[in-house]
Design an enzyme around this catalytic site. Structure first.
Site, PDB file in Angstrom:
ATOM      1  N   ASP A  82       0.743  -1.036   0.332  1.00  0.00           N
ATOM      2  CA  ASP A  82      -0.053  -0.086  -0.277  1.00  0.00           C
ATOM      3  C   ASP A  82       1.033   1.041   0.367  1.00  0.00           C
ATOM      4  O   ASP A  82       1.593   1.020   0.983  1.00  0.00           O
ATOM      5  CB  ASP A  82      -0.964  -0.101   1.245  1.00  0.00           C
ATOM      6  CG  ASP A  82      -2.048   1.339   1.242  1.00  0.00           C
ATOM      7  OD1 ASP A  82      -2.178   1.330   2.587  1.00  0.00           O
ATOM      8  OD2 ASP A  82      -2.837   1.525   0.576  1.00  0.00           O
ATOM      9  N   HIS A  83       0.574   2.380  -0.834  1.00  0.00           N
ATOM     10  CA  HIS A  83       1.570   3.838  -0.870  1.00  0.00           C
ATOM     11  C   HIS A  83       2.698   3.504  -0.863  1.00  0.00           C
ATOM     12  O   HIS A  83       3.876   3.522  -0.019  1.00  0.00           O
ATOM     13  CB  HIS A  83       1.066   4.404   0.347  1.00  0.00           C
ATOM     14  CG  HIS A  83      -0.424   4.710   0.452  1.00  0.00           C
ATOM     15  ND1 HIS A  83      -0.681   5.366  -0.175  1.00  0.00           N
ATOM     16  CD2 HIS A  83      -1.254   4.409   1.232  1.00  0.00           C
ATOM     17  CE1 HIS A  83      -2.504   6.140   0.000  1.00  0.00           C
ATOM     18  NE2 HIS A  83      -2.223   5.273   0.545  1.00  0.00           N
ATOM     19  N   GLU A 134      -2.206   6.400  -7.883  1.00  0.00           N
ATOM     20  CA  GLU A 134      -3.283   7.804  -7.371  1.00  0.00           C
ATOM     21  C   GLU A 134      -3.268   8.684  -8.299  1.00  0.00           C
ATOM     22  O   GLU A 134      -2.345   9.631  -8.446  1.00  0.00           O
ATOM     23  CB  GLU A 134      -3.043   7.227  -5.939  1.00  0.00           C
ATOM     24  CG  GLU A 134      -4.129   8.961  -5.269  1.00  0.00           C
ATOM     25  CD  GLU A 134      -3.504   8.508  -3.362  1.00  0.00           C
ATOM     26  OE1 GLU A 134      -3.569   7.534  -3.611  1.00  0.00           O
ATOM     27  OE2 GLU A 134      -4.191   9.838  -3.424  1.00  0.00           O
ATOM     28  N   HIS A 178      -7.191   9.964   4.842  1.00  0.00           N
ATOM     29  CA  HIS A 178      -6.584   9.112   5.539  1.00  0.00           C
ATOM     30  C   HIS A 178      -6.623   9.575   7.325  1.00  0.00           C
ATOM     31  O   HIS A 178      -6.781  10.885   7.871  1.00  0.00           O
ATOM     32  CB  HIS A 178      -4.761   9.396   5.273  1.00  0.00           C
ATOM     33  CG  HIS A 178      -5.197   8.629   3.953  1.00  0.00           C
ATOM     34  ND1 HIS A 178      -3.862   9.080   3.149  1.00  0.00           N
ATOM     35  CD2 HIS A 178      -5.254   7.053   3.727  1.00  0.00           C
ATOM     36  CE1 HIS A 178      -4.489   7.856   2.173  1.00  0.00           C
ATOM     37  NE2 HIS A 178      -4.606   6.976   2.964  1.00  0.00           N
ATOM     38  N   GLY A 206      -8.800   5.814   2.829  1.00  0.00           N
ATOM     39  CA  GLY A 206      -9.554   6.228   4.536  1.00  0.00           C
ATOM     40  C   GLY A 206     -10.671   5.721   4.362  1.00  0.00           C
ATOM     41  O   GLY A 206     -11.270   6.571   4.846  1.00  0.00           O
ATOM     42  N   ASN A 227     -10.243   1.110   1.191  1.00  0.00           N
ATOM     43  CA  ASN A 227      -8.592   0.497   2.821  1.00  0.00           C
ATOM     44  C   ASN A 227      -8.952   0.803   3.650  1.00  0.00           C
ATOM     45  O   ASN A 227      -9.286   2.154   4.100  1.00  0.00           O
ATOM     46  CB  ASN A 227      -7.577   1.101   2.496  1.00  0.00           C
ATOM     47  CG  ASN A 227      -6.837   0.899   1.015  1.00  0.00           C
ATOM     48  OD1 ASN A 227      -7.476   0.003  -0.036  1.00  0.00           O
ATOM     49  ND2 ASN A 227      -5.695   1.089   0.995  1.00  0.00           N
TER      50      ASN A 227
HETATM   51  O1  G3H Z   1      -3.785   3.182   2.282  1.00  0.00           O
HETATM   52  C1  G3H Z   1      -4.437   3.159   3.978  1.00  0.00           C
HETATM   53  C2  G3H Z   1      -5.980   3.416   4.649  1.00  0.00           C
HETATM   54  O2  G3H Z   1      -6.343   4.431   2.891  1.00  0.00           O
HETATM   55  C3  G3H Z   1      -6.227   3.637   5.224  1.00  0.00           C
HETATM   56  O3  G3H Z   1      -7.487   4.584   6.019  1.00  0.00           O
HETATM   57  O4  G3H Z   1      -6.536   5.449   7.821  1.00  0.00           O
HETATM   58  O5  G3H Z   1      -8.491   6.268   7.140  1.00  0.00           O
HETATM   59  O6  G3H Z   1      -8.367   3.909   6.978  1.00  0.00           O
HETATM   60  P1  G3H Z   1      -7.628   5.010   7.159  1.00  0.00           P
HETATM   61 ZN    ZN Z   2      -4.421   4.871   1.407  1.00  0.00          ZN
END
Ligand code: G3H
Ligand code: ZN
Length: 277
Positions: A82-83, A134, A178, A206, A227
């Site tokens: 992720d990211h 993204e 996020h 998020g 996510n």
């Molecule tokens: O990439 C991870 C997610 O975007 C986490 O977002 O902590 O708001 O659930 P969140």
């Molecule tokens: Zn994220």
């Protein structure tokens, strides 16, 4: 079950109209918990780590742990970066056995975002691994990465971006944020507008704090992956925090870790069931 390839997971979800949760893990307990929660729900999803996690261990260790966590699991689960912050992180994770990758260059100007994503896509596609990218940037806090940027995804740039990068999933910025500090204000009309022009399925980052009804409407509009990080981390930290408040002398880490696994697993099961109800 083996770690499932990202393409197979995406096709499975499309076939059964599932919305795939991608749950961020930070440690061994959370990894076992996510596997447990998805397995109990009998629903598919991702275990994912962010590049920050690579400061704690290594791609090889994360793959080995995930393989062990999935050995008695009967529902399809992929392992996702992720990211992803750098091409080097992407390569290291693909080489170690990750089955799905995000390269996040959304902080760069459009042309540089395209160039960096294309480079990562070429590497990942050689090994049959799908790539999420993204366009637009989210506000909020992801692990220790805080972004003030809040530029929504421009539908007019989506088709060109996807075609030139070759990405398989597109993370969008439509008022999602996020972390739990800022209230998300998801613009479903914008999400629908993007989905109508995007050649690939969309990803909502998020997820924590977004009303479930909004997520379900997003699924109908074109979301394939959502996510969740903070909701699970909160369950883990709360388990230890509440125990310490109750008895500062408590130090049975094994018992507390087992409780944390149960609490995080219950949250993962609850989330995957609600977004697919
Ligand atoms: O990439 C991870 C997610 O975007 C986490 O977002 O902590 O708001 O659930 P969140
Ligand atoms: Zn994220």
């Amino acid at each position: 079950m083996k770690i499932v390839n990202g393409y197979d997971l995406m096709n499975y979800a499309k076939e059964y109209h599932y919305l795939l949760p991608a749950f961020n893990t930070t440690n061994m307990e959370m990894t076992y918990a996510i596997a447990k929660g998805l397995n109990e729900a009998r629903l598919p999803g991702y275990i994912q780590i962010s590049s920050n996690n690579l400061r704690l261990s290594s791609p090889e260790a994360i793959v080995a742990l995930t393989r062990d966590a999935l050995k008695d699991v009967d529902t399809p689960i992929a392992l996702h970066l992720d990211h992803g912050k750098t091409y080097e992180d992407v390569k290291a994770c693909v080489d170690a056995g990750f089955t799905s990758i995000m390269i996040d260059m959304s902080h760069l100007p459009f042309e540089e975002n395209v160039k960096e994503v294309r480079k990562a896509v070429d590497y990942c596609h050689f090994y049959g691994i799908p790539v999420e990218a993204e366009l637009g940037a989210l506000m909020g806090k992801e692990d220790d990465h805080v972004s003030e940027a809040d530029c929504h995804t421009d539908p007019a740039m989506v088709k060109d971006f996807v075609e030139r990068t070759g990405c398989d999933l597109l993370a969008v910025s439509v008022g999602n944020v996020h972390g739990l500090d800022i209230q998300p204000k998801v613009d479903l009309d914008l999400l629908k507008e993007i989905a109508d022009v995007s050649p690939v399925p969309l990803v909502m980052h998020g997820g924590s704090g977004i009303p479930f009804d909004t997520i379900r409407k997003g699924r109908d509009a074109g979301l394939l992956k959502v996510n969740y990080g903070s909701d699970l981390r909160k369950e883990f930290v709360k388990t230890f925090g509440q125990a310490y408040e109750k008895n500062p002398a408590c130090c049975s880490v094994i018992e507390l870790s087992l409780d944390a696994v149960d609490n995080v697993a219950a949250k993962a099961k609850e989330l995957v069931e609600i977004i697919n109800s």
